[in-house]
Enzyme design. Structure first.
Site, PDB file in Angstrom:
ATOM      1  N   TYR A 108       0.848  -1.194   0.000  1.00 18.61           N
ATOM      2  CA  TYR A 108       0.000   0.000   0.000  1.00 18.61           C
ATOM      3  C   TYR A 108       0.888   1.250   0.000  1.00 18.61           C
ATOM      4  O   TYR A 108       1.535   1.590   0.980  1.00 18.61           O
ATOM      5  CB  TYR A 108      -0.927   0.033   1.219  1.00 18.61           C
ATOM      6  CG  TYR A 108      -1.886  -1.144   1.330  1.00 18.61           C
ATOM      7  CD1 TYR A 108      -2.210  -1.934   0.226  1.00 18.61           C
ATOM      8  CD2 TYR A 108      -2.487  -1.456   2.544  1.00 18.61           C
ATOM      9  CE1 TYR A 108      -3.084  -3.000   0.340  1.00 18.61           C
ATOM     10  CE2 TYR A 108      -3.374  -2.526   2.668  1.00 18.61           C
ATOM     11  CZ  TYR A 108      -3.657  -3.293   1.569  1.00 18.61           C
ATOM     12  OH  TYR A 108      -4.522  -4.347   1.682  1.00 18.61           O
ATOM     13  N   HIS A 176       0.082 -11.775   1.480  1.00 16.82           N
ATOM     14  CA  HIS A 176      -0.926 -10.970   0.776  1.00 16.82           C
ATOM     15  C   HIS A 176      -1.523 -11.742  -0.401  1.00 16.82           C
ATOM     16  O   HIS A 176      -2.731 -11.676  -0.647  1.00 16.82           O
ATOM     17  CB  HIS A 176      -0.268  -9.674   0.293  1.00 16.82           C
ATOM     18  CG  HIS A 176      -1.206  -8.527   0.176  1.00 16.82           C
ATOM     19  ND1 HIS A 176      -0.808  -7.228   0.271  1.00 16.82           N
ATOM     20  CD2 HIS A 176      -2.542  -8.465  -0.036  1.00 16.82           C
ATOM     21  CE1 HIS A 176      -1.849  -6.429   0.134  1.00 16.82           C
ATOM     22  NE2 HIS A 176      -2.912  -7.152  -0.059  1.00 16.82           N
ATOM     23  N   SER A 256     -12.480  -4.981   2.212  1.00 18.49           N
ATOM     24  CA  SER A 256     -13.430  -4.188   1.407  1.00 18.49           C
ATOM     25  C   SER A 256     -14.873  -4.490   1.813  1.00 18.49           C
ATOM     26  O   SER A 256     -15.723  -4.784   0.961  1.00 18.49           O
ATOM     27  CB  SER A 256     -13.230  -4.459  -0.094  1.00 18.49           C
ATOM     28  OG  SER A 256     -11.912  -4.172  -0.492  1.00 18.49           O
ATOM     29  N   PRO A 257     -15.187  -4.404   3.112  1.00 22.23           N
ATOM     30  CA  PRO A 257     -16.515  -4.844   3.575  1.00 22.23           C
ATOM     31  C   PRO A 257     -17.657  -3.980   3.054  1.00 22.23           C
ATOM     32  O   PRO A 257     -18.810  -4.409   3.105  1.00 22.23           O
ATOM     33  CB  PRO A 257     -16.403  -4.747   5.104  1.00 22.23           C
ATOM     34  CG  PRO A 257     -15.332  -3.733   5.340  1.00 22.23           C
ATOM     35  CD  PRO A 257     -14.343  -3.924   4.226  1.00 22.23           C
ATOM     36  N   LEU A 258     -17.322  -2.783   2.528  1.00 23.67           N
ATOM     37  CA  LEU A 258     -18.358  -1.934   1.922  1.00 23.67           C
ATOM     38  C   LEU A 258     -18.269  -2.001   0.390  1.00 23.67           C
ATOM     39  O   LEU A 258     -18.748  -1.100  -0.294  1.00 23.67           O
ATOM     40  CB  LEU A 258     -18.202  -0.484   2.395  1.00 23.67           C
ATOM     41  CG  LEU A 258     -18.312  -0.259   3.906  1.00 23.67           C
ATOM     42  CD1 LEU A 258     -17.983   1.190   4.258  1.00 23.67           C
ATOM     43  CD2 LEU A 258     -19.711  -0.629   4.394  1.00 23.67           C
ATOM     44  N   ARG A 260     -15.581  -1.575  -1.419  1.00 25.76           N
ATOM     45  CA  ARG A 260     -14.749  -0.409  -1.801  1.00 25.76           C
ATOM     46  C   ARG A 260     -15.554   0.876  -1.794  1.00 25.76           C
ATOM     47  O   ARG A 260     -15.394   1.734  -2.652  1.00 25.76           O
ATOM     48  CB  ARG A 260     -14.111  -0.652  -3.171  1.00 25.76           C
ATOM     49  CG  ARG A 260     -13.244  -1.909  -3.201  1.00 25.76           C
ATOM     50  CD  ARG A 260     -12.858  -2.365  -4.582  1.00 25.76           C
ATOM     51  NE  ARG A 260     -11.988  -3.546  -4.490  1.00 25.76           N
ATOM     52  CZ  ARG A 260     -12.450  -4.792  -4.338  1.00 25.76           C
ATOM     53  NH1 ARG A 260     -13.743  -5.016  -4.276  1.00 25.76           N
ATOM     54  NH2 ARG A 260     -11.607  -5.802  -4.233  1.00 25.76           N
ATOM     55  N   GLY A 261     -16.439   0.978  -0.815  1.00 27.57           N
ATOM     56  CA  GLY A 261     -17.218   2.197  -0.640  1.00 27.57           C
ATOM     57  C   GLY A 261     -18.578   2.159  -1.313  1.00 27.57           C
ATOM     58  O   GLY A 261     -19.463   2.930  -0.961  1.00 27.57           O
ATOM     59  N   PHE A 262     -18.757   1.255  -2.278  1.00 25.26           N
ATOM     60  CA  PHE A 262     -19.988   1.289  -3.077  1.00 25.26           C
ATOM     61  C   PHE A 262     -21.239   1.114  -2.214  1.00 25.26           C
ATOM     62  O   PHE A 262     -22.252   1.798  -2.427  1.00 25.26           O
ATOM     63  CB  PHE A 262     -19.925   0.198  -4.164  1.00 25.26           C
ATOM     64  CG  PHE A 262     -21.054   0.281  -5.140  1.00 25.26           C
ATOM     65  CD1 PHE A 262     -21.101   1.307  -6.076  1.00 25.26           C
ATOM     66  CD2 PHE A 262     -22.083  -0.650  -5.124  1.00 25.26           C
ATOM     67  CE1 PHE A 262     -22.159   1.402  -6.984  1.00 25.26           C
ATOM     68  CE2 PHE A 262     -23.135  -0.556  -6.020  1.00 25.26           C
ATOM     69  CZ  PHE A 262     -23.175   0.466  -6.950  1.00 25.26           C
TER      70      PHE A 262
END
Ligand code: NAP
Length: 382
Positions: A108, A176, A256-258, A260-262
């Site tokens: 990252y 990873h 990414s539990p959302l 990636r924001g979506f």
């Protein structure tokens, strides 16, 4: 009692104590509470907000707040971000509110995210856990797109991560991505040595199959598996990963539990991603056409939340939390308001029937676009 309900008193005490002693010597009352808990019971469809969750078992167990914090987007792959000072302040706000699990990785940035985590969170070492990840090859600060999990590289990456994170030992070191050139037993054996040397406390793997998990766990017990999991991507329910975690006592960390924001409802077909710092523009699920079609799913979450006083992010995170007590999602944010909103998820309880209704409504709505492009897909599921 929830982490948030304690916030006002806790914050006043924290600020007063900070003024007296400096934040590095302190840990908030919320964290003290989180440390004292045990595994949550999702049997009634809820989750006890004030309790910690346990990833892994025995000597490899790691106590964590029910929601962790994904640090990645503060410097990488999520378009523009606030200044370093703002990011540090937000990470401190998260600690203050009882978050004890922070997730970063060497790739990252590369490197800048670990440096940020080290600067912001090393004053809290011993009270919180910063997890990081090796595997993607990084040469002179640049990712090459290749994997490198050779034992000597893991050792080098470990030493470098320790320096950037400013800690004596890495609390949880994930591979990873699977490296097809290196048998998983060799990776696990190297980790085992690093644990004996005191440089690594626990380990985990990302996006691997049940077969790989079993082989790795047999050499050195895994604390957590980290894979993508949310209402728009439920592969781990069907490919045996959650089953093997339950069977072997390994924790599961949905990344990414959302989506990636979506699922938070703040991005749509008109959103302009930073062409130099946002991998969403490379993902089939984030083309304008796919986002337009998939907005129907966000609407389902919003509708579900509307009669319960929840936002779509809270619905998405609450759904994950009630799935199993060994699950700790790691949403990322650059905003205090979103951090607080996400932590407020812990104040809501829905019945199993309600969650099933939500799940069925989402499942009846096809998802448009694959989650990864061909190259990214090639790297997962080994
Ligand atoms: N192991 C792996 O291969 C892997 C891969 C990807 C990610 N991860 C880990 O998972 C973490 C989280 O993943 P992610 O950043 O991809 O996805 P995410 O947590 O699903 O979504 C993050 C995005 O959601 C937005 N957001 C957060 N809370 C919100 C809210 N309440 N309402 C509306 N929007 C909200 C954030 O924007 P704002 O800043 O505007 O809040 C951010 O852009 C990363 O930090 C990383 O540690 C791991």
């Amino acid at each position: 009692m929830s982490m948030y309900k304690h916030y006002s008193d806790g914050r006043r005490r924290f600020l007063k104590m900070s003024a007296l002693f400096g934040t590095s010597a302190l840990i908030s009352p919320a964290i003290a509470r989180a440390e004292g808990g045990g595994a949550d019971s999702p049997e009634n469809g809820g989750f006890a907000a004030s309790r910690s969750r346990t990833l892994g078992k025995g000597s490899c167990a790691l106590e964590a707040s029910p929601l962790g914090f994904g640090v990645m987007g503060m410097t990488y792959n999520r378009s523009q971000s606030p200044s370093r000072e703002q990011c540090i302040r937000l990470l401190h706000e998260a600690v203050e509110r009882g978050v004890t699990l922070f997730d970063t990785a060497i790739i990252y940035g590369p490197l800048s995210n670990e440096l940020l985590a080290g600067e912001a969170l090393s004053p809290f070492r011993g009270k919180i856990s910063v997890t990081t990840k090796f595997g993607h090859e990084v040469i002179n600060g640049k990712g090459t797109g290749r994997q490198d999990s050779r034992p000597e590289t893991i050792r080098r990456y470990c030493d470098e991560s320790l320096r950037r994170l400013k800690v004596d030992a890495i609390e949880l070191f994930y591979q990873h991505r699977f490296d097809p050139r290196i048998p998983v037993e060799d990776v696990a054996g190297t980790i085992s040595e690093l644990v004996k040397e005191g440089k690594v406390r626990r380990w985990g793997m990302c996006e691997v199959t049940p077969g790989t998990i079993r082989r790795a766990h047999a050499v050195h017990p895994l604390t957590a598996i980290q894979s993508e999991y949310h209402l728009m991507h439920r592969d781990v329910e069907n490919n045996g990963v959650l089953d093997v975690c339950r069977e072997l006592g390994i924790g599961f960390v949905p990344y990414s539990p959302l989506n990636r924001g979506f699922l938070g409802g703040c991005i749509n077909e008109y959103t302009q991603f930073d062409p130099n710092n946002d991998n969403r523009q490379t993902l089939p699920r984030f083309t304008p056409e796919a986002m337009r079609a998939n907005m129907r799913i966000v609407n389902i979450l919003q509708q579900f939340g509307r009669t319960r006083g929840m936002t779509s992010s809270q619905v998405a995170l609450g759904w994950l939390l009630q799935k199993a007590p060994y699950i700790v999602p790691i949403p990322g944010t650059t905003k205090l308001s979103h951090l607080e909103e996400n932590l407020h998820t812990l104040d809501f309880t829905c019945s199993p029937q309600e969650w099933a209704e939500l799940e069925n409504a989402v499942a009846a709505t096809p998802v448009t676009g694959a989650r990864y492009n061909a190259e990214q897909q090639r790297q997962v599921g080994h």
